[in-house]
Design a protein around this motif. Structure first.
Motif, short mmCIF file in Angstrom:
data_model
loop_
_atom_site.label_atom_id
_atom_site.label_comp_id
_atom_site.label_asym_id
_atom_site.label_seq_id
_atom_site.Cartn_x
_atom_site.Cartn_y
_atom_site.Cartn_z
N ALA A 1 -6.52 -13.58 12.41
CA ALA A 1 -5.74 -13.89 11.21
C ALA A 1 -6.11 -12.96 10.06
CB ALA A 1 -5.96 -15.34 10.81
N LEU A 2 -7.39 -12.64 9.94
CA LEU A 2 -7.83 -11.74 8.87
C LEU A 2 -7.33 -10.32 9.08
CD1 LEU A 2 -11.52 -12.91 8.26
CD2 LEU A 2 -9.64 -13.00 6.63
N ILE A 3 -7.40 -9.85 10.33
CA ILE A 3 -6.93 -8.48 10.60
C ILE A 3 -5.45 -8.35 10.25
CG2 ILE A 3 -6.46 -6.80 12.43
CD1 ILE A 3 -9.03 -7.79 13.80
N LEU A 4 -4.64 -9.29 10.75
CA LEU A 4 -3.20 -9.23 10.47
C LEU A 4 -2.90 -9.58 9.01
CD1 LEU A 4 -1.77 -10.95 13.67
CD2 LEU A 4 -1.63 -8.53 13.08
N GLY A 5 -3.54 -10.63 8.50
CA GLY A 5 -3.27 -11.09 7.14
C GLY A 5 -3.68 -10.07 6.09
N LEU A 6 -4.85 -9.46 6.26
CA LEU A 6 -5.30 -8.44 5.31
C LEU A 6 -4.39 -7.23 5.34
CD1 LEU A 6 -9.19 -8.56 5.78
CD2 LEU A 6 -7.88 -9.38 3.83
N SER A 7 -4.01 -6.80 6.54
CA SER A 7 -3.15 -5.62 6.67
C SER A 7 -1.79 -5.86 6.00
CB SER A 7 -2.95 -5.28 8.15
OG SER A 7 -4.19 -5.03 8.78
N ILE A 8 -1.17 -7.00 6.32
CA ILE A 8 0.15 -7.29 5.75
C ILE A 8 0.04 -7.59 4.25
CG2 ILE A 8 2.12 -8.87 5.83
CD1 ILE A 8 1.46 -9.28 8.81
N GLY A 9 -0.98 -8.35 3.85
CA GLY A 9 -1.15 -8.69 2.45
C GLY A 9 -1.39 -7.48 1.57
N ILE A 10 -2.23 -6.57 2.03
CA ILE A 10 -2.50 -5.34 1.26
C ILE A 10 -1.25 -4.47 1.21
CG2 ILE A 10 -3.80 -3.17 1.27
CD1 ILE A 10 -6.19 -4.80 2.34
N LEU A 11 -0.53 -4.38 2.34
CA LEU A 11 0.70 -3.59 2.38
C LEU A 11 1.73 -4.14 1.39
CD1 LEU A 11 2.36 -1.35 3.77
CD2 LEU A 11 3.10 -3.07 5.43
N MET A 12 1.88 -5.46 1.35
CA MET A 12 2.84 -6.08 0.42
C MET A 12 2.38 -5.94 -1.02
SD MET A 12 3.83 -9.55 2.55
CE MET A 12 4.98 -10.15 1.31
N GLY A 13 1.07 -6.00 -1.23
CA GLY A 13 0.55 -5.90 -2.59
C GLY A 13 0.65 -4.50 -3.17
N ARG A 14 0.54 -3.48 -2.32
CA ARG A 14 0.55 -2.10 -2.80
C ARG A 14 1.92 -1.44 -2.73
NH1 ARG A 14 -1.39 0.07 -5.93
NH2 ARG A 14 -1.71 2.13 -5.02
N SER A 15 2.82 -1.99 -1.88
CA SER A 15 4.12 -1.35 -1.71
C SER A 15 5.25 -2.30 -2.11
CB SER A 15 4.30 -0.93 -0.24
OG SER A 15 5.62 -0.50 0.00
N PRO A 16 5.91 -2.05 -3.23
CA PRO A 16 7.04 -2.89 -3.64
C PRO A 16 8.14 -2.92 -2.58
CG PRO A 16 6.34 -1.47 -5.45
CD PRO A 16 5.60 -1.01 -4.24
N ARG A 17 8.31 -1.81 -1.87
CA ARG A 17 9.35 -1.76 -0.85
C ARG A 17 9.05 -2.73 0.29
NH1 ARG A 17 10.71 3.50 2.99
NH2 ARG A 17 12.37 2.51 4.24
N TRP A 18 7.82 -2.68 0.81
CA TRP A 18 7.45 -3.57 1.90
C TRP A 18 7.37 -5.02 1.43
CZ3 TRP A 18 7.83 -2.96 6.84
CH2 TRP A 18 7.78 -1.68 7.39
N ASN A 19 6.99 -5.23 0.19
CA ASN A 19 6.96 -6.59 -0.35
C ASN A 19 8.38 -7.17 -0.40
OD1 ASN A 19 5.54 -8.84 -1.75
ND2 ASN A 19 6.85 -8.23 -3.44
N LYS A 20 9.34 -6.33 -0.77
CA LYS A 20 10.74 -6.77 -0.83
C LYS A 20 11.25 -7.13 0.56
CE LYS A 20 15.23 -5.39 -2.73
NZ LYS A 20 15.96 -4.31 -3.44
N ILE A 21 10.81 -6.38 1.59
CA ILE A 21 11.26 -6.62 2.96
C ILE A 21 10.60 -7.86 3.56
CG2 ILE A 21 11.25 -5.71 5.32
CD1 ILE A 21 11.42 -2.89 4.08
N LEU A 22 9.28 -7.99 3.36
CA LEU A 22 8.51 -9.04 4.05
C LEU A 22 8.45 -10.36 3.28
CD1 LEU A 22 5.51 -6.88 5.35
CD2 LEU A 22 7.46 -7.74 6.66
N ASP A 23 8.66 -10.30 1.96
CA ASP A 23 8.54 -11.53 1.17
C ASP A 23 9.49 -12.64 1.64
OD1 ASP A 23 7.32 -12.85 -1.25
OD2 ASP A 23 9.43 -12.93 -1.81
N PRO A 24 10.76 -12.35 1.93
CA PRO A 24 11.63 -13.43 2.43
C PRO A 24 11.15 -14.02 3.75
CG PRO A 24 12.92 -11.54 1.73
CD PRO A 24 11.50 -11.10 1.75
N VAL A 25 10.57 -13.17 4.62
CA VAL A 25 10.05 -13.65 5.91
C VAL A 25 8.91 -14.63 5.68
CG1 VAL A 25 9.01 -12.98 8.10
CG2 VAL A 25 10.71 -11.49 7.03
#
Length: 250
Positions: free
Chosen positions: A72-96
């Protein structure tokens, strides 16, 4: 070695533990039924448990918790950091995340067992699924809270993305990460109990339910106490990591 400033905290913990046992004993007197044994009988039962058998049960439970939390940490940290640093990825993944987070993950236990069987895989996956989304959200928000001008300082001296992550993103989000791990451990241990009821002969959840079915209530409570002790030790481990890597907060 215990420092002097930690002694009052340890004393408070000891007094709370003694107070809980006093309340337990008073309830034992008031209820006066076998379903709530004398705390002294429970501790005596703990001393008479087979050490090798208990070590196997605890070992299986720790392995499941550790594997689920790490995934959970490996996946959660990777996705969380990606969403936090990239507005584009945050826009894509936030609805999911928004749509899937409210789903009661424990209700998916039968589905996971249908697809992955009753073995270790389904137990580890359930722990991972329940922890994943709260880790993603906590880490994303923690990374977003880091001021942009902090990265500008490193950019001015030619730092690359890896250096920015190592010197800014990770330290800035570390407090949130450790807090999330602490919360996740409590959740993981709770989920573990449900997953160990099915399809296994090992684990503290199985041990507790087996004692309950045999109406050996002293042994059942002894298992609950040992299960709680495992959780307490894991919490202390996170406190040590916080003290070790975040001394600036002291």
């Amino acid at each position: 070695m215990v420092k002097k400033k930690q002694i009052p905290h340890l004393i408070r913990l000891l007094f709370v533990f003694l107070g809980m046992n006093v309340i337990w004993y008073l309830l034992y007197i008031v209820i006066n039924k076998s379903i709530l044994p004398n705390p002294l009988d429970v501790y005596a039962s703990m001393l008479h448990l087979d050490g090798q058998e208990i070590a196997i049960h605890v070992g299986y439970s720790l392995f499941r918790v550790f594997a689920g939390v790490v995934l959970a940490l490996i996946l959660g940290l990777s996705i969380g950091i990606l969403m936090g640093r990239s507005p584009r990825w945050n826009k894509i993944l936030d609805p999911v995340v928004y749509l899937t987070y409210p789903i009661p993950k424990i209700a998916l236990l039968p589905v996971v067992m249908l697809f992955f069987g009753l073995g270790e895989t389904s137990k580890i996956l359930m722990i991972m699924l329940i922890l994943l989304f709260q880790i993603i959200i906590s880490v994303r928000d923690g990374v977003k809270a880091i001021p942009d001008n902090t990265y500008d300082v490193l950019s001015s001296i030619g730092a690359d993305r890896v250096e920015k992550f190592w010197h800014v993103t990770l330290p800035g989000a570390l407090s949130v990460i450790l807090s999330t791990i602490r919360i996740s451990l409590g959740t993981a241990i709770s989920v573990l109990f449900f997953t160990e009821i099915y399809g296994t002969e090992y684990g503290m959840g199985y041990f507790i339910m087996d004692a309950w079915l045999r109406m050996n209530y002293s042994e059942m409570y002894a298992g609950i106490m040992l299960f709680s002790l495992v959780g307490f030790i894991l919490f202390l481990s996170v406190d040590y990591l916080e003290h070790r890597f975040m001394k600036w907060r002291k």
